[in-house]
Design a protein around this motif. Sequence first.
Motif, PDB file in Angstrom:
ATOM      1  N   ASP A   1      14.505  17.080  -7.947  1.00  8.30           N
ATOM      2  CA  ASP A   1      14.979  16.616  -6.641  1.00  8.30           C
ATOM      3  C   ASP A   1      13.954  15.694  -5.984  1.00  8.30           C
ATOM      4  OD1 ASP A   1      17.277  18.087  -6.926  1.00  8.30           O
ATOM      5  OD2 ASP A   1      16.610  19.742  -5.652  1.00  8.30           O
ATOM      6  N   ASP A   2      12.688  16.102  -6.023  1.00  8.49           N
ATOM      7  CA  ASP A   2      11.632  15.300  -5.413  1.00  8.49           C
ATOM      8  C   ASP A   2      11.481  13.953  -6.105  1.00  8.49           C
ATOM      9  OD1 ASP A   2      11.169  17.284  -3.597  1.00  8.49           O
ATOM     10  OD2 ASP A   2       9.356  18.047  -4.555  1.00  8.49           O
ATOM     11  N   LEU A   3      11.622  13.925  -7.428  1.00 11.42           N
ATOM     12  CA  LEU A   3      11.530  12.654  -8.147  1.00 11.42           C
ATOM     13  C   LEU A   3      12.685  11.729  -7.785  1.00 11.42           C
ATOM     14  CD1 LEU A   3      10.262  13.861 -11.627  1.00 11.42           C
ATOM     15  CD2 LEU A   3       9.129  12.210 -10.134  1.00 11.42           C
ATOM     16  N   GLY A   4      13.877  12.293  -7.614  1.00  7.48           N
ATOM     17  CA  GLY A   4      15.018  11.485  -7.179  1.00  7.48           C
ATOM     18  C   GLY A   4      14.795  10.928  -5.787  1.00  7.48           C
ATOM     19  N   TYR A   5      14.318  11.775  -4.881  1.00  7.55           N
ATOM     20  CA  TYR A   5      14.014  11.336  -3.510  1.00  7.55           C
ATOM     21  C   TYR A   5      12.946  10.247  -3.521  1.00  7.55           C
ATOM     22  CZ  TYR A   5      12.441  11.616   1.346  1.00  7.55           C
ATOM     23  OH  TYR A   5      12.085  11.306   2.638  1.00  7.55           O
ATOM     24  N   LEU A   6      11.901  10.464  -4.308  1.00  5.05           N
ATOM     25  CA  LEU A   6      10.802   9.501  -4.383  1.00  5.05           C
ATOM     26  C   LEU A   6      11.284   8.168  -4.966  1.00  5.05           C
ATOM     27  CD1 LEU A   6       7.849   9.325  -3.712  1.00  5.05           C
ATOM     28  CD2 LEU A   6       7.311  10.255  -5.936  1.00  5.05           C
ATOM     29  N   SER A   7      12.159   8.232  -5.938  1.00  7.00           N
ATOM     30  CA  SER A   7      12.726   7.008  -6.507  1.00  7.00           C
ATOM     31  C   SER A   7      13.476   6.217  -5.432  1.00  7.00           C
ATOM     32  CB  SER A   7      13.660   7.359  -7.656  1.00  7.00           C
ATOM     33  OG  SER A   7      14.282   6.218  -8.165  1.00  7.00           O
ATOM     34  N   ASN A   8      14.208   6.919  -4.583  1.00  4.73           N
ATOM     35  CA  ASN A   8      14.903   6.248  -3.478  1.00  4.73           C
ATOM     36  C   ASN A   8      13.915   5.611  -2.505  1.00  4.73           C
ATOM     37  OD1 ASN A   8      17.409   6.938  -4.468  1.00  4.73           O
ATOM     38  ND2 ASN A   8      17.601   8.761  -3.164  1.00  4.73           N
TER      39      ASN A   8
ATOM     40  N   GLU B   1       0.836  -1.206   0.000  1.00  2.92           N
ATOM     41  CA  GLU B   1       0.000   0.000   0.000  1.00  2.92           C
ATOM     42  C   GLU B   1       0.871   1.257   0.000  1.00  2.92           C
ATOM     43  OE1 GLU B   1      -2.704  -0.200   3.294  1.00  2.92           O
ATOM     44  OE2 GLU B   1      -3.827  -1.867   2.420  1.00  2.92           O
ATOM     45  N   GLN B   2       1.920   1.240   0.832  1.00  5.65           N
ATOM     46  CA  GLN B   2       2.834   2.391   0.870  1.00  5.65           C
ATOM     47  C   GLN B   2       3.547   2.554  -0.469  1.00  5.65           C
ATOM     48  OE1 GLN B   2       3.006   4.542   3.393  1.00  5.65           O
ATOM     49  NE2 GLN B   2       4.466   5.795   2.289  1.00  5.65           N
ATOM     50  N   LEU B   3       3.948   1.452  -1.066  1.00  2.92           N
ATOM     51  CA  LEU B   3       4.612   1.492  -2.374  1.00  2.92           C
ATOM     52  C   LEU B   3       3.681   2.074  -3.430  1.00  2.92           C
ATOM     53  CD1 LEU B   3       7.065   0.739  -4.129  1.00  2.92           C
ATOM     54  CD2 LEU B   3       6.018  -1.506  -4.440  1.00  2.92           C
ATOM     55  N   GLN B   4       2.411   1.677  -3.397  1.00  2.00           N
ATOM     56  CA  GLN B   4       1.444   2.216  -4.364  1.00  2.00           C
ATOM     57  C   GLN B   4       1.243   3.723  -4.165  1.00  2.00           C
ATOM     58  OE1 GLN B   4       0.620   0.472  -6.979  1.00  2.00           O
ATOM     59  NE2 GLN B   4       1.831  -1.147  -6.022  1.00  2.00           N
ATOM     60  N   LYS B   5       1.285   4.174  -2.912  1.00  2.00           N
ATOM     61  CA  LYS B   5       1.180   5.616  -2.644  1.00  2.00           C
ATOM     62  C   LYS B   5       2.370   6.348  -3.239  1.00  2.00           C
ATOM     63  CE  LYS B   5      -1.430   5.090   1.654  1.00  2.00           C
ATOM     64  NZ  LYS B   5      -1.390   5.221   3.118  1.00  2.00           N
ATOM     65  N   TYR B   6       3.559   5.785  -3.066  1.00  6.77           N
ATOM     66  CA  TYR B   6       4.760   6.399  -3.642  1.00  6.77           C
ATOM     67  C   TYR B   6       4.664   6.451  -5.170  1.00  6.77           C
ATOM     68  CZ  TYR B   6       7.400   6.366   0.760  1.00  6.77           C
ATOM     69  OH  TYR B   6       7.840   6.603   2.036  1.00  6.77           O
ATOM     70  N   LYS B   7       4.170   5.383  -5.761  1.00  7.03           N
ATOM     71  CA  LYS B   7       4.057   5.362  -7.226  1.00  7.03           C
ATOM     72  C   LYS B   7       3.017   6.366  -7.712  1.00  7.03           C
ATOM     73  CE  LYS B   7       6.013   0.885  -8.077  1.00  7.03           C
ATOM     74  NZ  LYS B   7       5.969  -0.351  -8.821  1.00  7.03           N
ATOM     75  N   TYR B   8       1.958   6.544  -6.943  1.00  5.83           N
ATOM     76  CA  TYR B   8       0.946   7.549  -7.287  1.00  5.83           C
ATOM     77  C   TYR B   8       1.557   8.953  -7.212  1.00  5.83           C
ATOM     78  CZ  TYR B   8      -3.357  10.279  -7.098  1.00  5.83           C
ATOM     79  OH  TYR B   8      -4.334  11.202  -7.337  1.00  5.83           O
TER      80      TYR B   8
ATOM     81  N   ILE C   1      10.878   4.532  -3.202  1.00  9.94           N
ATOM     82  CA  ILE C   1      10.282   3.377  -3.884  1.00  9.94           C
ATOM     83  C   ILE C   1      11.240   2.186  -3.813  1.00  9.94           C
ATOM     84  CG2 ILE C   1       9.655   2.478  -6.172  1.00  9.94           C
ATOM     85  CD1 ILE C   1       8.380   5.261  -6.713  1.00  9.94           C
ATOM     86  N   THR C   2      12.506   2.445  -4.082  1.00 10.72           N
ATOM     87  CA  THR C   2      13.508   1.375  -4.016  1.00 10.72           C
ATOM     88  C   THR C   2      13.594   0.801  -2.606  1.00 10.72           C
ATOM     89  OG1 THR C   2      14.772   2.403  -5.795  1.00 10.72           O
ATOM     90  CG2 THR C   2      15.940   0.813  -4.410  1.00 10.72           C
ATOM     91  N   THR C   3      13.578   1.670  -1.600  1.00 11.90           N
ATOM     92  CA  THR C   3      13.631   1.212  -0.211  1.00 11.90           C
ATOM     93  C   THR C   3      12.443   0.313   0.110  1.00 11.90           C
ATOM     94  OG1 THR C   3      14.822   3.201   0.452  1.00 11.90           O
ATOM     95  CG2 THR C   3      13.710   1.978   2.197  1.00 11.90           C
ATOM     96  N   MET C   4      11.249   0.709  -0.313  1.00 14.03           N
ATOM     97  CA  MET C   4      10.060  -0.108  -0.032  1.00 14.03           C
ATOM     98  C   MET C   4      10.127  -1.448  -0.766  1.00 14.03           C
ATOM     99  SD  MET C   4       8.387   1.394   2.242  1.00 14.03           S
ATOM    100  CE  MET C   4       7.065   0.214   2.299  1.00 14.03           C
ATOM    101  N   GLU C   5      10.616  -1.440  -1.996  1.00 14.02           N
ATOM    102  CA  GLU C   5      10.736  -2.694  -2.738  1.00 14.02           C
ATOM    103  C   GLU C   5      11.735  -3.632  -2.059  1.00 14.02           C
ATOM    104  OE1 GLU C   5      11.672  -1.139  -6.598  1.00 14.02           O
ATOM    105  OE2 GLU C   5       9.564  -1.116  -7.216  1.00 14.02           O
ATOM    106  N   VAL C   6      12.848  -3.085  -1.582  1.00 16.18           N
ATOM    107  CA  VAL C   6      13.839  -3.889  -0.867  1.00 16.18           C
ATOM    108  C   VAL C   6      13.244  -4.416   0.432  1.00 16.18           C
ATOM    109  CG1 VAL C   6      16.055  -3.789   0.351  1.00 16.18           C
ATOM    110  CG2 VAL C   6      15.840  -2.790  -1.932  1.00 16.18           C
ATOM    111  N   ASN C   7      12.533  -3.569   1.162  1.00 10.66           N
ATOM    112  CA  ASN C   7      11.880  -4.017   2.402  1.00 10.66           C
ATOM    113  C   ASN C   7      10.919  -5.170   2.132  1.00 10.66           C
ATOM    114  OD1 ASN C   7      13.198  -2.134   3.975  1.00 10.66           O
ATOM    115  ND2 ASN C   7      11.480  -0.705   4.040  1.00 10.66           N
TER     116      ASN C   7
END
Length: 182
Positions: free
Chosen positions: A149-156, A47-54, A158-164
């Motif tokens: 900057d925000d897109l770079g942060y958001l990409s990080n 759910e958190q990952l989907q929020k980040y992708k949105y 998303i990656t963190t949530m996928e790794v988790n």
Amino acid sequence: MGADKVDKVDREHRGIPQAVFLEDVDSYMSSTTPEKNAAAVLKDFDEQLQKYKYMELNLLQRKKRLRAQVPDIEKTLEIVQHMLKKEEEFQTHFMLSDQVHALATVPPTDKVFLWLGANVMLEYTIDEAITLLTKNLNTATVNADQLEDDLGYLSNQITTMEVNMARVYNWDFKRRKAAADK
């Protein structure tokens, strides 16, 4: 990390929440409520990952709009500056619609009309128009940089949530395999 640092990060990234990296999956899973199993944790993470992708989708749409807006502002600013230099009438092609242009004679003037959007057009002196367009160009450029900057942060994030999610899935797989081997 101090409270000032956290506040600064939140302001810099427009309220995008930070994803916490799971250093120790065992301690995280034991600290969650007993009724939360790996499937429930994975569901929460998804759910958190989907929020980040949105959020990412929205930022990409804003970036696209800004990329279209900046050249329009630059072109308009260039034309207004050209009109400021002209002290005699000149001829130009005036766009009536996408494929229809007409020849127009532009007399010397100290006023221009600018489209502001939403079918609103206002009259400005040339100096006011240059000031407004320069301000709008600077704002659009700053916003585009912030979006990058925000897109770079958001990409990080998303990656963190996928790794988790992968770590929790692997933890659960190992736990089930160990239980099956007993």
